[in-house]
Design an enzyme around this catalytic site. Structure first.
Site, PDB file in Angstrom:
ATOM      1  N   GLU A 168       0.819  -1.222   0.000  1.00  0.00           N
ATOM      2  CA  GLU A 168       0.000   0.000   0.000  1.00  0.00           C
ATOM      3  C   GLU A 168       0.856   1.277   0.000  1.00  0.00           C
ATOM      4  OE1 GLU A 168      -3.465  -0.030  -0.425  1.00  0.00           O
ATOM      5  OE2 GLU A 168      -2.869  -2.090  -0.885  1.00  0.00           O
ATOM      6  N   GLY A 169       2.073   1.174   0.495  1.00  0.00           N
ATOM      7  CA  GLY A 169       2.978   2.332   0.428  1.00  0.00           C
ATOM      8  C   GLY A 169       3.285   2.677  -1.028  1.00  0.00           C
ATOM      9  N   HIS A 170       3.624   1.662  -1.805  1.00  0.00           N
ATOM     10  CA  HIS A 170       3.881   1.886  -3.229  1.00  0.00           C
ATOM     11  C   HIS A 170       2.598   2.383  -3.918  1.00  0.00           C
ATOM     12  CE1 HIS A 170       6.864  -1.438  -2.271  1.00  0.00           C
ATOM     13  NE2 HIS A 170       7.659  -0.492  -2.744  1.00  0.00           N
ATOM     14  N   SER A 205       6.479  -2.204   4.753  1.00  0.00           N
ATOM     15  CA  SER A 205       7.747  -2.529   4.106  1.00  0.00           C
ATOM     16  C   SER A 205       7.677  -3.974   3.645  1.00  0.00           C
ATOM     17  CB  SER A 205       8.900  -2.366   5.111  1.00  0.00           C
ATOM     18  OG  SER A 205      10.051  -3.058   4.651  1.00  0.00           O
ATOM     19  N   SER A 206       8.327  -4.264   2.551  1.00  0.00           N
ATOM     20  CA  SER A 206       8.310  -5.651   2.074  1.00  0.00           C
ATOM     21  C   SER A 206       9.045  -6.571   3.049  1.00  0.00           C
ATOM     22  CB  SER A 206       8.939  -5.736   0.687  1.00  0.00           C
ATOM     23  OG  SER A 206      10.216  -5.168   0.733  1.00  0.00           O
ATOM     24  N   GLN A 262      17.265   8.554   1.793  1.00  0.00           N
ATOM     25  CA  GLN A 262      17.302   8.299   0.347  1.00  0.00           C
ATOM     26  C   GLN A 262      16.652   9.448  -0.434  1.00  0.00           C
ATOM     27  OE1 GLN A 262      16.299   4.398  -1.654  1.00  0.00           O
ATOM     28  NE2 GLN A 262      14.323   5.396  -1.872  1.00  0.00           N
ATOM     29  N   GLY A 278       9.118   7.860  -1.256  1.00  0.00           N
ATOM     30  CA  GLY A 278       8.455   7.812   0.045  1.00  0.00           C
ATOM     31  C   GLY A 278       9.276   8.479   1.137  1.00  0.00           C
ATOM     32  N   GLN A 279       8.559   9.159   2.033  1.00  0.00           N
ATOM     33  CA  GLN A 279       9.182   9.734   3.229  1.00  0.00           C
ATOM     34  C   GLN A 279       9.816   8.640   4.093  1.00  0.00           C
ATOM     35  OE1 GLN A 279       8.682  13.013   4.905  1.00  0.00           O
ATOM     36  NE2 GLN A 279       9.639  12.340   6.793  1.00  0.00           N
TER      37      GLN A 279
HETATM   38  P1  AMP Z   1      11.332   0.140  -2.631  1.00  0.00           P
HETATM   39  O1  AMP Z   1      10.550  -0.752  -3.535  1.00  0.00           O
HETATM   40  O2  AMP Z   1      11.484  -0.379  -1.252  1.00  0.00           O
HETATM   41  O3  AMP Z   1      12.613   0.629  -3.258  1.00  0.00           O
HETATM   42  O4  AMP Z   1      10.437   1.448  -2.464  1.00  0.00           O
HETATM   43  C1  AMP Z   1      10.030   2.164  -3.582  1.00  0.00           C
HETATM   44  C2  AMP Z   1       9.464   3.480  -3.127  1.00  0.00           C
HETATM   45  O5  AMP Z   1       8.373   3.263  -2.258  1.00  0.00           O
HETATM   46  C3  AMP Z   1      10.491   4.317  -2.353  1.00  0.00           C
HETATM   47  O6  AMP Z   1      10.360   5.675  -2.755  1.00  0.00           O
HETATM   48  C4  AMP Z   1      10.063   4.126  -0.929  1.00  0.00           C
HETATM   49  O7  AMP Z   1      10.407   5.204  -0.081  1.00  0.00           O
HETATM   50  C5  AMP Z   1       8.555   4.027  -1.086  1.00  0.00           C
HETATM   51  N1  AMP Z   1       7.942   3.363   0.070  1.00  0.00           N
HETATM   52  C6  AMP Z   1       8.312   2.185   0.622  1.00  0.00           C
HETATM   53  N2  AMP Z   1       7.561   1.917   1.715  1.00  0.00           N
HETATM   54  C7  AMP Z   1       6.706   2.967   1.857  1.00  0.00           C
HETATM   55  C8  AMP Z   1       5.683   3.298   2.800  1.00  0.00           C
HETATM   56  N3  AMP Z   1       5.381   2.501   3.823  1.00  0.00           N
HETATM   57  N4  AMP Z   1       5.013   4.461   2.626  1.00  0.00           N
HETATM   58  C9  AMP Z   1       5.312   5.287   1.585  1.00  0.00           C
HETATM   59  N5  AMP Z   1       6.265   5.027   0.672  1.00  0.00           N
HETATM   60  C10 AMP Z   1       6.955   3.896   0.798  1.00  0.00           C
END
Ligand code: AMP
Length: 289
Positions: free
Chosen positions: A35-37, A185-186, A153, A147-148
């Site tokens: 859901e973050g993505h 988070s994954s 990063q 994402g914050q």
């Molecule tokens: P990743 O696939 O972990 O590289 O994350 C891809 C993007 O999703 C990055 O910009 C992360 O900061 C963002 N992201 C990951 N988890 C969350 C979250 N819980 N809420 C908002 N954005 C997220």
């Protein structure tokens, strides 16, 4: 939704839109979408005419000690989410094409990468900045959404884009959380039931730090100590760092200024979790206004 795998297909797609007055939004990810993505995809959909997402488990950003093979792969579900959120183009590149045998160029941001995550994962950020430079260079999006949750990063990528004149606006999106505050988070799926309960305490301890600042506490060590004590009561975990920092430079702050970021990282078994909370330091503490 169009799905492509090759660099050439991405370049062709981009060239065909050259000169069109359309805003292109980009959401780069490692996949295993949650859901973050989704919130990033939705934000891009609202703000742009065309939305491009990428899914690439970038080997360069994994430390030698980290298990790249263990990273979750859920491409089928990821495609479904991208379709649901109206993604126009999904780029799923091959590692061999992005990093051929004779690949020799690494992009490094100095300064901002030295502390916190950079200290614990010395190769990580140069892996991130190298792949992000390549993707931004190929796609040349108007806006890219981050994402914050990965605040360091986000700052590093903003710096990268500024320093290299990449011309993409970097947009920060809020952290999406579970009901107890744990940031999605994954990696959360690797937590046992007991670890999962303790994991929620990271955010709670950062919130405690923020509350103390709003109430008038101004000594970094007092705030860090209070956060650490809160976590220590939660049970078995390793605290990697808890920091009270300047929101732009990420330097630890002895005198709290207007914008502070509280950063935290913990380890529960083999799972590392990071989080952060931003605080605006009031001129006068709560209750004295
Ligand atoms: P990743 O696939 O972990 O590289 O994350 C891809 C993007 O999703 C990055 O910009 C992360 O900061 C963002 N992201 C990951 N988890 C969350 C979250 N819980 N809420 C908002 N954005 C997220």
């Amino acid at each position: 939704m169009h799905i492509i795998h090759s660099v050439r297909a991405l370049q062709t797609w981009r060239r065909q839109r050259q000169g069109n007055r359309v805003l292109i939004g980009f959401v780069p990810t490692l996949g295993a979408l949650h859901e973050g993505h989704r919130s990033l995809l939705q934000r891009a959909r609202q703000a742009c005419d065309l939305v491009v997402a990428s899914i690439f488990i970038n080997p360069l950003q994994f430390e030698p000690s980290e298990d790249l093979q263990r990273y979750p792969r859920t491409l089928r579900d990821d495609k479904t989410m991208c379709r649901q959120e109206g993604v126009d183009l999904l780029f799923v590149p091959d590692a061999d094409e992005l990093y051929p045998q004779d690949f020799q160029t690494i992009v490094t941001v100095q300064g901002l990468t030295t502390r916190w995550e950079g200290e614990r994962r010395p190769q990580h950020f140069q892996g991130v900045t190298t792949i992000v430079t390549k993707l931004l260079n190929l796609l040349q999006p108007d806006r890219a959404f981050f994402g914050q949750k990965d605040y360091q990063q986000f700052l590093i990528i903003k710096q990268l884009v500024k320093d290299l004149h990449l011309g993409t606006k970097i947009i920060r999106c809020p952290t999406i959380r579970e009901a107890d505050g744990l940031a999605l988070s994954s990696r959360n799926q690797f937590l046992s039931a007991g670890q999962r309960t303790r994991a929620g305490k990271l955010y709670q301890s950062l919130r405690l730090g923020a509350r103390l600042i709003r109430q008038g506490k101004r000594h970094r060590q007092t705030i860090e100590q209070a956060m650490a004590t809160h976590l220590a009561h939660a049970g078995a975990m390793t605290i990697e760092y808890l920091g009270v920092c300047h929101a732009q430079t990420l330097e630890p702050l002895d005198i709290l200024e207007q914008q502070v970021i509280l950063l935290g990282a913990i380890r529960l078994g083999s799972v590392r979790l990071i989080d952060n909370v931003a605080v605006r330091v009031p001129n006068k503490p709560l209750g004295q206004r």
